[in-house]
Design an enzyme around this catalytic site. Sequence first.
Site, short mmCIF file in Angstrom:
data_model
loop_
_atom_site.label_atom_id
_atom_site.label_comp_id
_atom_site.label_asym_id
_atom_site.label_seq_id
_atom_site.Cartn_x
_atom_site.Cartn_y
_atom_site.Cartn_z
N THR A 118 0.82 -1.21 0.00
CA THR A 118 0.00 0.00 0.00
C THR A 118 0.85 1.26 0.00
O THR A 118 1.96 1.26 0.55
CB THR A 118 -0.90 0.01 1.25
N TYR A 142 -1.82 0.31 10.11
CA TYR A 142 -2.08 -0.40 8.85
C TYR A 142 -0.83 -0.37 7.96
O TYR A 142 -0.36 -1.40 7.48
CB TYR A 142 -3.27 0.23 8.12
N1 LIG Z 1 -8.83 -1.15 -1.28
C1 LIG Z 1 -7.77 -0.34 -1.32
O1 LIG Z 1 -7.88 0.88 -1.62
C2 LIG Z 1 -6.40 -0.89 -1.05
C3 LIG Z 1 -5.31 -0.01 -1.14
C4 LIG Z 1 -4.04 -0.51 -0.89
C5 LIG Z 1 -3.84 -1.85 -0.58
N2 LIG Z 1 -4.90 -2.67 -0.47
C6 LIG Z 1 -4.66 -4.08 -0.14
O2 LIG Z 1 -5.30 -4.91 -1.09
C7 LIG Z 1 -5.68 -6.14 -0.48
C8 LIG Z 1 -7.13 -6.45 -0.82
O3 LIG Z 1 -7.95 -5.39 -0.34
P1 LIG Z 1 -9.49 -5.28 -0.74
O4 LIG Z 1 -9.79 -3.83 -0.88
O5 LIG Z 1 -9.81 -6.21 -1.84
O6 LIG Z 1 -10.17 -5.78 0.63
P2 LIG Z 1 -11.32 -6.84 0.88
O7 LIG Z 1 -11.65 -6.75 2.35
O8 LIG Z 1 -12.42 -6.71 -0.10
O9 LIG Z 1 -10.57 -8.22 0.59
C9 LIG Z 1 -9.82 -8.93 1.55
C10 LIG Z 1 -10.20 -10.39 1.41
O10 LIG Z 1 -9.38 -11.17 2.29
C11 LIG Z 1 -10.20 -12.09 3.01
N3 LIG Z 1 -9.47 -12.35 4.28
C12 LIG Z 1 -9.16 -11.45 5.25
N4 LIG Z 1 -8.46 -12.04 6.22
C13 LIG Z 1 -8.31 -13.35 5.86
C14 LIG Z 1 -7.65 -14.48 6.44
N5 LIG Z 1 -7.01 -14.40 7.62
N6 LIG Z 1 -7.68 -15.65 5.79
C15 LIG Z 1 -8.33 -15.77 4.59
N7 LIG Z 1 -8.96 -14.74 3.99
C16 LIG Z 1 -8.95 -13.55 4.62
C17 LIG Z 1 -11.53 -11.38 3.16
O11 LIG Z 1 -12.60 -12.24 3.39
C18 LIG Z 1 -11.64 -10.68 1.80
O12 LIG Z 1 -12.24 -11.51 0.84
C19 LIG Z 1 -5.38 -5.98 1.01
O13 LIG Z 1 -4.16 -6.64 1.29
C20 LIG Z 1 -5.23 -4.49 1.19
O14 LIG Z 1 -4.37 -4.17 2.25
C21 LIG Z 1 -6.18 -2.23 -0.70
O1 LIG Z 2 -16.47 9.49 3.92
C1 LIG Z 2 -15.31 9.83 3.64
C2 LIG Z 2 -14.31 8.90 3.28
C3 LIG Z 2 -13.04 9.37 3.00
N1 LIG Z 2 -12.75 10.69 3.06
C4 LIG Z 2 -11.40 11.17 2.74
O2 LIG Z 2 -11.07 10.71 1.46
C5 LIG Z 2 -9.66 10.42 1.37
C6 LIG Z 2 -9.48 9.00 0.93
O3 LIG Z 2 -9.92 8.14 1.98
P1 LIG Z 2 -10.20 6.58 1.77
O4 LIG Z 2 -10.75 6.07 3.06
O5 LIG Z 2 -10.98 6.37 0.53
O6 LIG Z 2 -8.76 5.97 1.50
P2 LIG Z 2 -7.38 6.17 2.30
O7 LIG Z 2 -6.58 7.17 1.52
O8 LIG Z 2 -7.59 6.42 3.74
O9 LIG Z 2 -6.73 4.73 2.22
C7 LIG Z 2 -6.71 3.94 1.04
O10 LIG Z 2 -5.55 4.19 0.32
C8 LIG Z 2 -4.38 4.04 1.07
C9 LIG Z 2 -3.24 4.34 0.12
O11 LIG Z 2 -3.26 5.69 -0.28
C10 LIG Z 2 -4.31 2.64 1.66
O12 LIG Z 2 -3.80 1.72 0.76
C11 LIG Z 2 -5.61 2.10 2.22
O13 LIG Z 2 -5.63 0.68 2.25
C12 LIG Z 2 -6.78 2.49 1.44
O14 LIG Z 2 -7.94 2.25 2.24
C13 LIG Z 2 -9.11 10.70 2.76
O15 LIG Z 2 -8.58 12.00 2.79
C14 LIG Z 2 -10.34 10.64 3.67
O16 LIG Z 2 -10.23 11.42 4.83
C15 LIG Z 2 -13.72 11.62 3.41
O17 LIG Z 2 -13.46 12.81 3.49
N2 LIG Z 2 -14.98 11.16 3.68
#
Ligand SMILES: NC(=O)c1ccc[n+]([C@@H]2O[C@H](COP(=O)([O-])OP(=O)(O)OC[C@H]3O[C@@H](n4cnc5c(N)ncnc54)[C@H](O)[C@@H]3O)[C@@H](O)[C@H]2O)c1
Ligand SMILES: O=c1ccn([C@@H]2O[C@H](COP(=O)(O)OP(=O)(O)O[C@H]3O[C@H](CO)[C@H](O)[C@H](O)[C@H]3O)[C@@H](O)[C@H]2O)c(=O)[nH]1
Length: 330
Positions: A118, A142
């Site tokens: 991330t 995180y």
């Molecule tokens: N969504 C974002 O903006 C974002 C940004 C940066 C990094 N990531 C990373 O991407 C990955 C996927 O995120 P996502 O947004 O798809 O989240 P998500 O919650 O939709 O997916 C996570 C999945 O992992 C499964 N899981 C969690 N813990 C587990 C365990 N112990 N054993 C087996 N399965 C388990 C959950 O059931 C789910 O299906 C994560 O590693 C997250 O840190 C996400």
């Molecule tokens: O209801 C909301 C939700 C979000 N935000 C703002 O929108 C921006 C983006 O927030 P998100 O919650 O959408 O995402 P984050 O930037 O906090 O985090 C995401 O991006 C990160 C990398 O930049 C990490 O990887 C993390 O896993 C992923 O959730 C932030 O400034 C947050 O404060 C609001 O103002 N209102």
Amino acid sequence: MAVLVTGGAGYIGSHMVLALLDAGHEEIVVLDDLSTGFDWALPPEVKLVVGDIADQALVTETILQHRIDALAHFAAKIVVPDSVADPLGYYLANTAKTRSLIETAVRTGVKHVIFSSTAAVYGEPETVPVPEDLTTSPINPYGRSKLMSEWMIQDAAKAHGFSYVILRYFNVAGADPRGRTGQSTPNATHLIKVATQTALGQRSHIDVFGTDYPTPDGSCLRDYIQVSDLAEAHRVALTHLRSGGESLTLNCGYGRGYSVLEVIEVVKRISGRDFEVRLCPRRAGDPAQIIAGADRIRQRLGWVPKHDDLDAIVGQALAWEDSLSRRNRV
Ligand SMILES: NC(=O)c1ccc[n+]([C@@H]2O[C@H](COP(=O)([O-])OP(=O)(O)OC[C@H]3O[C@@H](n4cnc5c(N)ncnc54)[C@H](O)[C@@H]3O)[C@@H](O)[C@H]2O)c1
Ligand SMILES: O=c1ccn([C@@H]2O[C@H](COP(=O)(O)OP(=O)(O)O[C@H]3O[C@H](CO)[C@H](O)[C@H](O)[C@H]3O)[C@@H](O)[C@H]2O)c(=O)[nH]1
């Protein structure tokens, strides 16, 4: 050769599964405990093993039975403010369980690892865009839980001879353009998800967390990457590793930022709906701006994004949210 996708029933993992299937991949096995994922997010031809990544007996059996050569490790807890409230839960889920999984992968001879990291590993960068070799300095549990996992993977790869690609995602958004999967977690906290739910009348208003940041309009800047483009980055990373390519750490973003207020305006325009926006104090753990230095992944993997368009990303998120609410009503 088969790929084990942990967390493959979740938002990003399910898009990677589709990217592999669309490219003609034969065997994909998903390991997911369904804590935030959904079995219906997977096409029927994909084998789903329901269980925990730290269950070493189950993971060993799965890897050996399906002759897994590559691991794509998505499973994690992902909400920044939750990690501030429950750091030990995050270090268990993201760091300790990743250690267990990597140990099993080493013991069973897995050759390649792709890891979901991330932009949160960079913390509060002084300048943007952020290149990969900037010193990492996460400002929340995180980000720290993920950075420790990066280090474990790098050290174990050196000691035990597997190769890896660590992908540092910036802000992931949008949905499969064909509407097959999307961000489905109830009570999700991500900005575009919350804004589209508000536009569709599922929430009464949206809070803007902080309008006094040192940015052009005072709200935070983020680099929003479309989820199918991100899934494609995993597919090309897998091809790279299987062709003998070297281990890499790569940012996944477009190299351009939008403010929170700009995103909300796009959601209003694309949905054609006005909604209440409340200006609120800052949220714990938020950096002011984070934008990817986005060249290395293009140079090293030949990754070419196809969906770098915020209007289209918001349109996909709206369409997915609408189909999800109809699904939940059935
Ligand atoms: N969504 C974002 O903006 C974002 C940004 C940066 C990094 N990531 C990373 O991407 C990955 C996927 O995120 P996502 O947004 O798809 O989240 P998500 O919650 O939709 O997916 C996570 C999945 O992992 C499964 N899981 C969690 N813990 C587990 C365990 N112990 N054993 C087996 N399965 C388990 C959950 O059931 C789910 O299906 C994560 O590693 C997250 O840190 C996400
Ligand atoms: O209801 C909301 C939700 C979000 N935000 C703002 O929108 C921006 C983006 O927030 P998100 O919650 O959408 O995402 P984050 O930037 O906090 O985090 C995401 O991006 C990160 C990398 O930049 C990490 O990887 C993390 O896993 C992923 O959730 C932030 O400034 C947050 O404060 C609001 O103002 N209102």
